[in-house]
Write a protein that holds these residues in place. Structure first.
Motif, short mmCIF file in Angstrom:
data_model
loop_
_atom_site.label_atom_id
_atom_site.label_comp_id
_atom_site.label_asym_id
_atom_site.label_seq_id
_atom_site.Cartn_x
_atom_site.Cartn_y
_atom_site.Cartn_z
N GLN A 1 0.81 -1.23 0.00
CA GLN A 1 0.00 0.00 0.00
C GLN A 1 0.85 1.28 0.00
O GLN A 1 0.52 2.24 -0.70
N TYR A 2 1.93 1.27 0.79
CA TYR A 2 2.70 2.52 0.97
C TYR A 2 4.18 2.42 0.63
O TYR A 2 4.86 3.44 0.50
N GLY A 3 4.73 1.17 0.59
CA GLY A 3 6.16 1.02 0.33
C GLY A 3 6.90 0.53 1.56
O GLY A 3 6.29 0.23 2.60
N ILE B 1 8.53 6.25 6.51
CA ILE B 1 9.03 7.15 7.57
C ILE B 1 9.45 8.49 6.95
O ILE B 1 9.15 9.56 7.47
N GLU B 2 10.11 8.40 5.80
CA GLU B 2 10.54 9.63 5.11
C GLU B 2 9.32 10.48 4.73
O GLU B 2 9.31 11.70 4.90
N ALA B 3 8.26 9.80 4.25
CA ALA B 3 7.05 10.52 3.83
C ALA B 3 6.41 11.26 5.01
O ALA B 3 5.68 12.23 4.82
N ALA C 1 1.87 4.71 12.45
CA ALA C 1 0.60 4.01 12.71
C ALA C 1 -0.58 4.96 12.52
O ALA C 1 -1.61 4.58 11.95
N ARG C 2 -0.43 6.21 12.99
CA ARG C 2 -1.55 7.16 12.85
C ARG C 2 -1.79 7.53 11.39
O ARG C 2 -2.91 7.70 10.95
N ALA C 3 -0.69 7.57 10.60
CA ALA C 3 -0.84 7.97 9.19
C ALA C 3 -1.30 6.82 8.30
O ALA C 3 -2.01 7.05 7.32
N MET D 1 4.39 -0.89 12.82
CA MET D 1 5.62 -1.52 12.30
C MET D 1 6.32 -2.32 13.41
O MET D 1 6.51 -1.82 14.52
N ALA D 2 6.73 -3.56 13.07
CA ALA D 2 7.50 -4.37 14.04
C ALA D 2 8.95 -3.91 13.99
O ALA D 2 9.45 -3.49 12.94
N VAL D 3 9.60 -4.01 15.14
CA VAL D 3 10.99 -3.56 15.24
C VAL D 3 11.92 -4.76 15.12
O VAL D 3 11.72 -5.78 15.79
N GLU D 4 12.93 -4.66 14.26
CA GLU D 4 13.87 -5.77 14.05
C GLU D 4 14.91 -5.81 15.19
O GLU D 4 15.27 -6.88 15.68
#
Ligand code: FAD
Length: 313
Positions: free
Chosen positions: A236-238, A244-246, A290-292, A297-300
């Motif tokens: 959906q977003y990349g 994050i950049e967006a 998450a809000r956008a 996102m899971a953290v590695e």
């Protein structure tokens, strides 16, 4: 802990260090002091160490090259077992590679290529040990080391040898059964394929390295990609870096930690960052994304608590 340190130094002379600043050994250059750090030099020594710690009821935590770990500012009270160059012998027979867990992954990828084998070129730029890579089922280009694993030998909490075949390792995207077991991987058997011409693999590895150098921050301490790519969010977003950049978060700073200007999925230690800064910045990025987008996102990267528990962030 003082008594334990004296006894460990007697049992494993030359393998034990006390009051080790984790900020001096960790990839992120963050973390307080570890009370005791032991670097086993053989599988027998690792078994003996684990058995001894178990009989004394002392907690321990295993680390490799720390390239996926964030250590607490308070440091570590559990005994740190670092698997590194003391356990790094490699044997290649035909297409089978047997390597100890402390083997440096980029070096292993080069050795396999020189032996005319193909399959793990994608790991040539991953700065970690084989044990850490197998535990994380790490890889690049959407591949994971697990698909080449035949079996893994580990040492359990009592110091006993355990052998798992590939299926019992529970590999899935960036995860494995070792993340929820208390076994320490001691060696790994890989099955690779015969390559047509090692010059082709060499070129592929050079291309991978060139591409990573051009995309990833090189100069300041970081732990690689912080967030794991989520297929639904990707569609959906990349990838996380783009999302994050967006959100305009490149360069966003908490304390001395900031989102990389080169690649937004990297968090950089500007010099004096603390674990608390990195945790706060991760929470902020996660929350804003998450809000956008509606995706969490899971953290590695993993957080190592002062008592030696390795936690998802
Ligand atoms: C610049 C950079 C680029 C990176 N690029 C990638 C990439 O492309 N792909 C990727 O997948 N990762 C990447 N990473 C993350 C990291 O390199 C991998 O996760 C790596 O495999 C971790 O290995 P390590 O030895 O550093 O493990 P550590 O970070 O020390 O430990 C990671 C986990 O493995 C466990 N562990 C370590 N050794 C053992 C053992 N012997 N037995 C049992 N458990 C063990 C630890 O307890 C911990 O839970 C990158 C990191 C950096 C800094």
């Amino acid at each position: 802990m003082k008594k334990a340190a004296v006894e460990l130094a007697r049992l494993f002379p030359g393998a034990v260090r006390c009051d080790v600043p984790l900020s001096s050994i960790s990839r992120w250059r963050i973390g307080g002091n570890a009370d005791i750090l032991v670097s086993p030099r053989s599988i027998d020594e690792l078994s003996h160490l684990r058995g001894w710690l178990y009989s004394c009821g002392l907690p321990s935590v295993v680390i490799g090259a720390t390239s996926n770990l964030l250590f607490a500012d308070e440091g570590l009270r559990a005994v740190v077992i670092q698997i590194g160059c003391g356990l790094s012998s490699v044997t290649i027979r035909g297409s089978r590679v047997n390597a100890e867990a402390g083997t440096w992954v980029p070096g292993l990828a080069r050795r396999a290529m020189m032996a005319g084998l193909t399959g793990i070129e994608h790991t040539c730029g991953i700065p970690g040990t084989l044990g850490g890579l197998v535990c994380m089922n790490g890889g690049s280009q959407r591949k994971g080391i697990g698909s080449h694993v035949v079996s893994v030998v580990s040492v359990d909490v009592r110091g006993e040898r355990v052998e798992r075949n590939q299926q019992a390792c529970g590999f899935a995207y960036r995860t494995s059964a070792f993340q929820s077991s208390d076994e320490i991987i001691s060696s790994v058997e890989l099955e690779l394929e015969a390559g047509a011409d090692h010059r082709v693999q060499r070129r592929e590895m050079l291309d991978i390295m060139r591409s990573r150098r051009s995309k990833f921050p090189q100069k300041l301490p970081n732990c690689g990609s912080v967030f794991v790519s989520n297929p639904a969010m990707y569609a959906q977003y990349g990838p996380p870096g783009k999302v994050i950049e967006a959100q305009g978060l490149k360069g966003h700073t908490v304390g001395d930690a900031f989102v990389s200007h080169e690649h937004a999925n990297f968090i950089i230690n500007g010099g004096q960052a603390r674990a608390a800064d990195v945790l706060a910045l991760i929470a902020l990025v996660k929350d804003q994304v998450a809000r956008a987008t509606g995706y969490s996102m899971a953290v590695e990267a993993r957080y190592v608590t002062p008592v030696g528990t390795i936690k998802e962030i």
